[in-house]
Motif scaffolding. Structure first.
Motif, PDB file in Angstrom:
ATOM      1  N   TYR A  40     -10.131  20.571  47.369  1.00 39.71           N
ATOM      2  CA  TYR A  40     -10.621  20.151  46.061  1.00 39.71           C
ATOM      3  C   TYR A  40     -12.069  20.597  45.910  1.00 39.71           C
ATOM      4  CZ  TYR A  40      -6.591  17.418  44.587  1.00 39.71           C
ATOM      5  OH  TYR A  40      -5.349  17.042  44.159  1.00 39.71           O
TER       6      TYR A  40
ATOM      7  N   VAL B  89     -10.279  19.993  40.368  1.00 40.18           N
ATOM      8  CA  VAL B  89      -9.943  21.403  40.600  1.00 40.18           C
ATOM      9  C   VAL B  89      -9.492  21.580  42.039  1.00 40.18           C
ATOM     10  CG1 VAL B  89     -10.754  23.785  40.572  1.00 40.18           C
ATOM     11  CG2 VAL B  89     -11.588  22.175  38.857  1.00 40.18           C
TER      12      VAL B  89
ATOM     13  N   ASN C 236      -2.555  23.864  34.797  1.00 40.29           N
ATOM     14  CA  ASN C 236      -3.154  22.577  34.491  1.00 40.29           C
ATOM     15  C   ASN C 236      -2.069  21.504  34.478  1.00 40.29           C
ATOM     16  OD1 ASN C 236      -5.324  20.945  33.883  1.00 40.29           O
ATOM     17  ND2 ASN C 236      -5.112  21.205  31.679  1.00 40.29           N
TER      18      ASN C 236
ATOM     19  N   THR D 227      -5.349  17.800  36.770  1.00 38.55           N
ATOM     20  CA  THR D 227      -5.684  18.577  37.960  1.00 38.55           C
ATOM     21  C   THR D 227      -5.416  20.051  37.656  1.00 38.55           C
ATOM     22  OG1 THR D 227      -5.085  16.769  39.457  1.00 38.55           O
ATOM     23  CG2 THR D 227      -5.230  18.980  40.410  1.00 38.55           C
ATOM     24  N   LEU D 228      -6.433  20.863  37.797  1.00 40.36           N
ATOM     25  CA  LEU D 228      -6.294  22.308  37.617  1.00 40.36           C
ATOM     26  C   LEU D 228      -6.044  22.934  38.971  1.00 40.36           C
ATOM     27  CD1 LEU D 228      -6.490  24.868  35.844  1.00 40.36           C
ATOM     28  CD2 LEU D 228      -8.958  24.856  36.278  1.00 40.36           C
TER      29      LEU D 228
ATOM     30  N   HIS E  84     -17.348  27.476  37.975  1.00 39.36           N
ATOM     31  CA  HIS E  84     -18.095  26.575  38.850  1.00 39.36           C
ATOM     32  C   HIS E  84     -19.088  27.387  39.671  1.00 39.36           C
ATOM     33  CE1 HIS E  84     -18.707  22.769  40.962  1.00 39.36           C
ATOM     34  NE2 HIS E  84     -18.679  23.431  42.107  1.00 39.36           N
TER      35      HIS E  84
ATOM     36  N   ARG F 149     -12.315  32.439  37.613  1.00 47.94           N
ATOM     37  CA  ARG F 149     -10.871  32.344  37.447  1.00 47.94           C
ATOM     38  C   ARG F 149     -10.408  33.333  36.388  1.00 47.94           C
ATOM     39  NH1 ARG F 149      -8.986  27.258  33.814  1.00 47.94           N
ATOM     40  NH2 ARG F 149      -7.205  28.679  33.669  1.00 47.94           N
TER      41      ARG F 149
ATOM     42  N   TYR G 207      -4.723  31.726  36.385  1.00 52.24           N
ATOM     43  CA  TYR G 207      -4.682  30.692  37.417  1.00 52.24           C
ATOM     44  C   TYR G 207      -4.931  31.264  38.808  1.00 52.24           C
ATOM     45  CZ  TYR G 207      -2.783  28.290  33.439  1.00 52.24           C
ATOM     46  OH  TYR G 207      -2.626  27.770  32.185  1.00 52.24           O
TER      47      TYR G 207
ATOM     48  N   TYR H  91      -8.053  32.572  41.331  1.00 49.14           N
ATOM     49  CA  TYR H  91      -9.506  32.407  41.460  1.00 49.14           C
ATOM     50  C   TYR H  91     -10.050  33.331  42.541  1.00 49.14           C
ATOM     51  CZ  TYR H  91      -9.588  29.898  45.948  1.00 49.14           C
ATOM     52  OH  TYR H  91      -9.495  29.588  47.278  1.00 49.14           O
TER      53      TYR H  91
END
Length: 336
Positions: A51, A56, A108, A122-123, A173, A221, A224, A226
């Motif tokens: 996490y 995420v 998602n 929750t992604l 992020h 990202r 979906y 990353y």
């Protein structure tokens, strides 16, 4: 596979002597089977991941691998809690659910109350193990992230460029810390175009040795999938003076001063310079003889003065192998 093994174990023959080699074999073989089953269960791919934030979840997966995950609706519970994946209803209810995520098909996951309101989300993002990152372009210095500081006051800026294939990717992020653990002293803001980060270490002392490297982590990202990128540096390694202002004193004499944005006093934060001359129609990057000096003046040779020329000067912090400033130049196309 297991059915065959256990079928073999429970098929016992009758021996007239009363001693069965099967009983002897079984006592030694059953522990081996139990160890095998325990290992098989524990060696399965991770069912959770990491996490990055409370909402995420990052997973690293092998090609074409499906991953089991457990999701929670936070503090919300009850049979009226329903779930959706990318807006599509799932056949799952309650606070805790178990689902399978196909390769690079995260998304998602939202849980909803009886009225359809979102209670929690929750992604889930995935990264293929062994796949090269391809969201950011590598610079000439083999770095995906370019960072620089105009002086030693603790402020710095980092930038990046996305590849043409991943223009849709977004930075979702970032984390900036000091290796010494003084993370709370660094504040950052994102540029309007999403390709720059301006930061300041408010605890940085220009006159003292830095307590540790700055660690920068960026998380991008694309749908979906990353990718993460990292850069580690001291401010002293990325300091880059602003361009110099060249002043023509007379026909052959030129001077320049330290940039106004440079740290003071200049006797402590000293600069060294590179000076070169190229043809008036050439770029300062054109290969030519370079003169290194700590002086802030230059006398153009008579031979050069009689022709058109371009005088180029750049600066670097004297005591470190940091970044050179961009070239400043004065052009004399038609000398009199």
């Amino acid at each position: 596979m297991y059915k065959g093994l256990f079928s073999f174990l429970v098929t016992e023959q009758t021996w007239t002597s009363g001693w069965s080699p099967y009983n002897h074999f079984k006592m030694k073989f059953i522990p081996v089977i139990l160890i095998f089953l325990t290992c098989y269960k524990n060696c399965q791919p991770s069912h959770t991941g990491t996490y990055l934030t409370p909402n995420v979840l990052l997973q690293q997966v092998r090609e074409n691998e499906s991953v089991n995950i457990n999701l929670s609706c936070g503090n919300h519970s009850g049979d009226n809690v329903s779930w959706r994946h990318n807006g599509n209803s799932m056949n799952s209810h309650g606070n805790q659910i178990h689902t399978v995520v196909k390769y690079l098909k995260g998304g998602n996951y939202t849980c909803h109350g009886a009225a359809g309101n979102i209670l929690h989300y929750t992604l889930v993002l995935q990264q293929g193990i062994g796949f090269r990152n391809n969201i950011l372009v590598k610079s000439s210095g083999s770095e995906h992230i370019t960072c620089s500081a105009r002086n030693f006051d603790g402020k710095f800026q980092c930038s990046w460029q996305k590849t043409s294939q991943r223009k849709d990717a977004e930075l979702f992020h970032f984390v900036v810390t000091r290796a010494s653990g003084q993370s709370g002293n660094i504040t950052c803001s994102m540029g309007v175009d999403g390709s720059t980060l301006s930061c300041e270490d408010t605890a940085h002392c220009p006159y003292a040795e830095e307590p540790g490297r700055i660690n920068l982590s960026l998380y991008f990202r694309s749908w979906y999938r990353y990718e993460e990128y990292h850069r580690h540096f001291f401010i002293s390694e990325i300091v880059k003076p602003d361009q110099l202002i060249i002043t023509k004193v007379n026909e052959r004499n030129f001077t320049w001063a330290y940039p106004e944005t440079w740290s003071v006093p200049s006797c402590y934060f000293q600069l060294t310079f590179e000076v070169k001359m190229v043809h008036a129609d050439q770029s300062c990057d054109h290969e030519s003889k370079i003169t290194k000096t700590n002086e802030r003046s230059f006398l153009v040779p008579n031979k050069k003065h009689r022709r058109g020329y371009k005088l180029c000067v750049r600066a670097q912090e004297e005591s470190s192998n940091s970044i050179w400033s961009d070239w400043s130049f004065h052009c004399e196309s038609h000398p009199q």
